[in-house]
Design a protein around this motif. Sequence first.
Motif, PDB file in Angstrom:
ATOM      1  N   GLU A   4     -38.006 -16.844  16.890  1.00  0.00           N
ATOM      2  CA  GLU A   4     -39.305 -16.830  17.358  1.00  0.00           C
ATOM      3  C   GLU A   4     -39.235 -16.373  18.778  1.00  0.00           C
ATOM      4  OE1 GLU A   4     -41.701 -20.326  14.556  1.00  0.00           O
ATOM      5  OE2 GLU A   4     -40.587 -20.773  16.403  1.00  0.00           O
ATOM      6  N   HIS A  21     -42.582 -14.769  20.714  1.00  0.00           N
ATOM      7  CA  HIS A  21     -43.477 -15.557  20.238  1.00  0.00           C
ATOM      8  C   HIS A  21     -44.071 -16.597  21.596  1.00  0.00           C
ATOM      9  CE1 HIS A  21     -43.103 -15.384  15.560  1.00  0.00           C
ATOM     10  NE2 HIS A  21     -42.936 -14.267  16.250  1.00  0.00           N
ATOM     11  N   LYS A  80     -46.908 -14.736   4.518  1.00  0.00           N
ATOM     12  CA  LYS A  80     -45.735 -15.107   5.632  1.00  0.00           C
ATOM     13  C   LYS A  80     -44.254 -15.457   4.577  1.00  0.00           C
ATOM     14  CE  LYS A  80     -48.250 -16.491   9.360  1.00  0.00           C
ATOM     15  NZ  LYS A  80     -48.384 -17.591  10.633  1.00  0.00           N
ATOM     16  N   SER A  87     -45.663 -21.994  17.635  1.00  0.00           N
ATOM     17  CA  SER A  87     -45.732 -20.487  17.942  1.00  0.00           C
ATOM     18  C   SER A  87     -47.158 -19.892  17.481  1.00  0.00           C
ATOM     19  CB  SER A  87     -44.748 -19.852  16.837  1.00  0.00           C
ATOM     20  OG  SER A  87     -44.877 -18.333  16.836  1.00  0.00           O
ATOM     21  N   SER A 129     -48.218 -17.515  16.127  1.00  0.00           N
ATOM     22  CA  SER A 129     -48.167 -16.833  14.986  1.00  0.00           C
ATOM     23  C   SER A 129     -48.363 -17.868  13.788  1.00  0.00           C
ATOM     24  CB  SER A 129     -46.737 -16.122  14.425  1.00  0.00           C
ATOM     25  OG  SER A 129     -45.650 -17.354  14.417  1.00  0.00           O
ATOM     26  N   ASP A 130     -48.159 -19.240  14.181  1.00  0.00           N
ATOM     27  CA  ASP A 130     -48.510 -20.082  13.177  1.00  0.00           C
ATOM     28  C   ASP A 130     -49.868 -20.975  13.827  1.00  0.00           C
ATOM     29  OD1 ASP A 130     -46.404 -19.726  11.615  1.00  0.00           O
ATOM     30  OD2 ASP A 130     -44.981 -20.951  12.857  1.00  0.00           O
TER      31      ASP A 130
END
Length: 475
Positions: free
Chosen positions: A19, A24, A240, A308, A310-311
Amino acid sequence: MDEIPVKVAVRIRPLLSKEILHNHQVCVRPVPNTQQIIIGKDRVFTFDHVFGKSSTQDDVYSSCIKPLLVSLIEGYNATVFAYGQTGSGKTYTIGGAEEEKGIIPRAIQELFQAISENHNIDFTVKVSYIEVYKEDLRDLLELETNVKDIHIREDEKGNTVIVGAKECQVESADEVMSLLEAGSAVRHTSTTQMNERSSRSHAIFTMSILQQRDANNGATEMISSKFHFVDLAGSERVTKTGNTGERFKESIQINSGLLALGNVISALADPKRKSAHVPYRDAKITRILKDSLGGNANTVMITCISPSTSDFDESLNSLKYSNRAKNIKNKPIVNYNPDWDRIDEMELEIKALREALHNQQSSRVSRTSQVSQDWSQEKNKMQALEEQLAQYQLECFNHRHCTEEALELLYELKDLSGLTKSQKNRLQSWLAVAEELRSDVKAVSGTDSAVSVGREEPHHITILQLKRELKKCQV
């Protein structure tokens, strides 16, 4: 009965190397010196415990699990379950690595330490380890057990129990760890794009404690309690994880179980739905957690989230569920073992029954002895009568023999010449008497036996009486 809310802790893992490599950004951070979390720009959540990226395994254990272990020894059920998306650190928090032990190894070590210090209490510890894989219950300690032989049931007090799973009695922390490692090694895991060792099942490791202790009134009381360690499979987005085929089917089952768990949490946390139906039966994992959520247990929910960006969506959803779970109220009580509630009473009853049985056996032996003694006396009496009868029969035979000889002599004298008239008259009179006696004997005996003289008749009557007496004794 006091209601205690479910304790909720949130643990934020550090950014992973990949990450950081992909640049990230962090979207979740704890508020310093508080138990609050900020996600995004301004979404704030408050929990019982918040652990940032620098938190240690010991921090989590001391704050969340140590109080549960104390309550376990006091006789209360306890549950800790880790919740969150795949790759958020749940399995690490629950089990940990060899050098950084997680919740379960630390709890096992401390439990046996507490047992060794309580010399006045007799402890029995058993462990079981199962997984829920694609809605089937699988025994991780006995792989040969058919999944159809393991069932979820409720006992007479309404507590949830798993029937058919192997329970191993253990004597030391090393023995428990050996079973835990063996079971974890055969648990369903797989590699996905988000996690190199992704759990494909929900796992429940259970330690059952049975205590035998002396009560204040001098009686013995039995207390049972259970500690469930639940490692939930992480929620997944196929876009994902990149799962296909069998992994894709596993993802569907995992998300379905977690959705059912979310619905249960929502139903229990909403005051307006307090008396409404709670959908525990929608999934196996929610049925297993029925006592832990809204039931008889002290429960801690540890939500693991990724920081992150992204999550972001998954982390926000996890925090929302965790926030709802804070409103769930449990009603833990000390679990006096139902099989031993009346142990003193039953011991007294058994003692009374044993005494009654002993008295009955003694009375029976006494009666048998008396009957045997009476029979022995009657037998001796019969034997004496038989001997007396034989003696009378012998005497009777001798009398009859003499009488026969005398009668023959009278008949011979009758034919002799030279007898005077007076002698002939006397002889004739004797023969008439003898003939009359012969007729009387025939009338009494009904036989043509030899004639008896008058003085023999009393012996004959005595013999008849003896025979009747002998018959009575025989009866």
